[in-house]
Design a protein around this motif. Structure first.
Motif, PDB file in Angstrom:
ATOM      1  N   VAL A   1       7.528  -5.497  30.489  1.00  0.00           N
ATOM      2  CA  VAL A   1       7.807  -6.660  29.705  1.00  0.00           C
ATOM      3  C   VAL A   1       7.584  -7.694  30.678  1.00  0.00           C
ATOM      4  N   ARG A   2       7.749  -7.696  31.878  1.00  0.00           N
ATOM      5  CA  ARG A   2       7.422  -8.940  32.832  1.00  0.00           C
ATOM      6  C   ARG A   2       5.937  -9.447  32.650  1.00  0.00           C
ATOM      7  N   ASN A   3       5.940 -10.562  32.797  1.00  0.00           N
ATOM      8  CA  ASN A   3       4.472 -11.274  32.574  1.00  0.00           C
ATOM      9  C   ASN A   3       3.715 -11.068  31.431  1.00  0.00           C
ATOM     10  N   THR A   4       4.568 -10.767  30.364  1.00  0.00           N
ATOM     11  CA  THR A   4       3.617 -10.553  29.083  1.00  0.00           C
ATOM     12  C   THR A   4       3.719 -11.566  28.189  1.00  0.00           C
ATOM     13  N   LEU A   5       2.748 -11.597  27.256  1.00  0.00           N
ATOM     14  CA  LEU A   5       2.728 -12.500  26.213  1.00  0.00           C
ATOM     15  C   LEU A   5       3.503 -12.220  24.896  1.00  0.00           C
ATOM     16  N   VAL A   6       3.811 -12.974  24.189  1.00  0.00           N
ATOM     17  CA  VAL A   6       4.734 -12.790  23.118  1.00  0.00           C
ATOM     18  C   VAL A   6       3.953 -13.290  21.765  1.00  0.00           C
ATOM     19  N   LEU A   7       3.834 -12.310  20.896  1.00  0.00           N
ATOM     20  CA  LEU A   7       3.266 -12.853  19.578  1.00  0.00           C
ATOM     21  C   LEU A   7       4.272 -12.852  18.521  1.00  0.00           C
ATOM     22  N   THR A   8       4.253 -13.926  17.906  1.00  0.00           N
ATOM     23  CA  THR A   8       5.579 -14.354  16.879  1.00  0.00           C
ATOM     24  C   THR A   8       4.982 -14.201  15.601  1.00  0.00           C
ATOM     25  N   ARG A   9       5.934 -14.135  14.680  1.00  0.00           N
ATOM     26  CA  ARG A   9       5.445 -13.867  13.131  1.00  0.00           C
ATOM     27  C   ARG A   9       4.472 -14.797  12.607  1.00  0.00           C
ATOM     28  N   THR A  10       4.646 -16.185  13.082  1.00  0.00           N
ATOM     29  CA  THR A  10       3.782 -17.039  12.856  1.00  0.00           C
ATOM     30  C   THR A  10       2.438 -17.023  13.422  1.00  0.00           C
ATOM     31  N   GLY A  11       2.284 -16.137  14.326  1.00  0.00           N
ATOM     32  CA  GLY A  11       0.948 -16.138  14.876  1.00  0.00           C
ATOM     33  C   GLY A  11       0.890 -16.808  16.299  1.00  0.00           C
ATOM     34  N   ASP A  12       2.182 -17.560  16.580  1.00  0.00           N
ATOM     35  CA  ASP A  12       2.275 -18.410  17.811  1.00  0.00           C
ATOM     36  C   ASP A  12       2.035 -17.380  18.970  1.00  0.00           C
ATOM     37  N   VAL A  13       1.579 -17.829  20.160  1.00  0.00           N
ATOM     38  CA  VAL A  13       1.728 -16.857  21.421  1.00  0.00           C
ATOM     39  C   VAL A  13       2.520 -17.825  22.361  1.00  0.00           C
ATOM     40  N   TRP A  14       3.598 -17.289  22.913  1.00  0.00           N
ATOM     41  CA  TRP A  14       4.455 -17.682  23.759  1.00  0.00           C
ATOM     42  C   TRP A  14       4.286 -17.077  25.317  1.00  0.00           C
ATOM     43  N   PHE A  15       4.744 -17.701  26.042  1.00  0.00           N
ATOM     44  CA  PHE A  15       4.791 -17.190  27.481  1.00  0.00           C
ATOM     45  C   PHE A  15       5.794 -17.892  28.276  1.00  0.00           C
ATOM     46  N   GLU A  16       6.718 -17.269  28.852  1.00  0.00           N
ATOM     47  CA  GLU A  16       7.983 -17.672  29.462  1.00  0.00           C
ATOM     48  C   GLU A  16       8.598 -18.780  28.719  1.00  0.00           C
ATOM     49  N   GLY A  17       8.997 -18.700  27.497  1.00  0.00           N
ATOM     50  CA  GLY A  17       9.707 -19.546  26.709  1.00  0.00           C
ATOM     51  C   GLY A  17       8.940 -20.734  26.084  1.00  0.00           C
ATOM     52  N   ALA A  18       7.749 -20.713  26.207  1.00  0.00           N
ATOM     53  CA  ALA A  18       6.918 -21.894  25.642  1.00  0.00           C
ATOM     54  C   ALA A  18       5.796 -21.513  24.966  1.00  0.00           C
ATOM     55  N   ILE A  19       5.461 -22.185  23.983  1.00  0.00           N
ATOM     56  CA  ILE A  19       4.127 -21.871  22.961  1.00  0.00           C
ATOM     57  C   ILE A  19       2.999 -22.106  23.868  1.00  0.00           C
ATOM     58  N   LEU A  20       2.080 -21.177  23.838  1.00  0.00           N
ATOM     59  CA  LEU A  20       0.740 -21.416  24.424  1.00  0.00           C
ATOM     60  C   LEU A  20      -0.301 -21.756  23.245  1.00  0.00           C
ATOM     61  N   GLU A  21      -1.028 -22.798  23.343  1.00  0.00           N
ATOM     62  CA  GLU A  21      -2.062 -23.179  22.395  1.00  0.00           C
ATOM     63  C   GLU A  21      -3.213 -22.245  22.867  1.00  0.00           C
ATOM     64  N   GLU A  22      -4.387 -22.487  22.162  1.00  0.00           N
ATOM     65  CA  GLU A  22      -5.658 -21.589  22.297  1.00  0.00           C
ATOM     66  C   GLU A  22      -5.992 -21.904  23.773  1.00  0.00           C
TER      67      GLU A  22
END
Length: 140
Positions: free
Chosen positions: A64-85
């Protein structure tokens, strides 16, 4: 000359107290509590309304550490912030060139097209093995 004597009462010496071992136990418990509080706050929180995807497969690996998060809206998060493309590319460059394995935490309502888009982006960046972090379903 008459001598008067007066008895002198000396207090009895107190028995020496043995070292109390419960003090060391209290210190250990306190340090453990501090460790748990600090380690729980260091992990960035997941996005609001994030629900883990479920699986019935009990074997697997991933971290779970140093992983990306894919939300239901298709946004990619890392460490609590949205990552753009471009942010995803910067994230992968920050990991270094030797990384070929990555884990992604997936929301249960994420669309498959978003999962495929992220997987394609990661594959072109050199990630050969992609793990999706899920939770075990309660009633399979």
């Amino acid at each position: 000359m008459k001598r008067y004597t007066k008895p002198i009462h000396l207090p009895k010496p107190l028995p020496s107290r043995s070292a109390d071992s419960s003090l060391a136990l209290i210190n250990v418990v306190f340090l453990l509590l501090v460790f748990l509080l600090v380690s729980g706050t260091l992990r960035p929180s997941l996005p609001d309304a994030f629900e883990w995807a479920e699986t019935t497969e009990t074997k697997g690996e991933g971290q779970v550490r140093n992983t990306l998060v894919l939300t239901r809206t298709g946004d990619v998060w890392f460490e609590g912030a949205i990552l753009e493309e471009a942010g995803v590319d910067d994230f992968l460059e920050g990991l270094g060139g030797g990384i070929d394995t990555l884990s992604v935490q997936v929301d249960r309502h994420a669309q498959m097209k978003d999962v495929a888009r992220l997987a394609g982006t990661l594959r072109t960046a050199g990630i050969a093995r992609l793990s999706f972090v899920t939770i075990e379903a309660e009633n399979p």
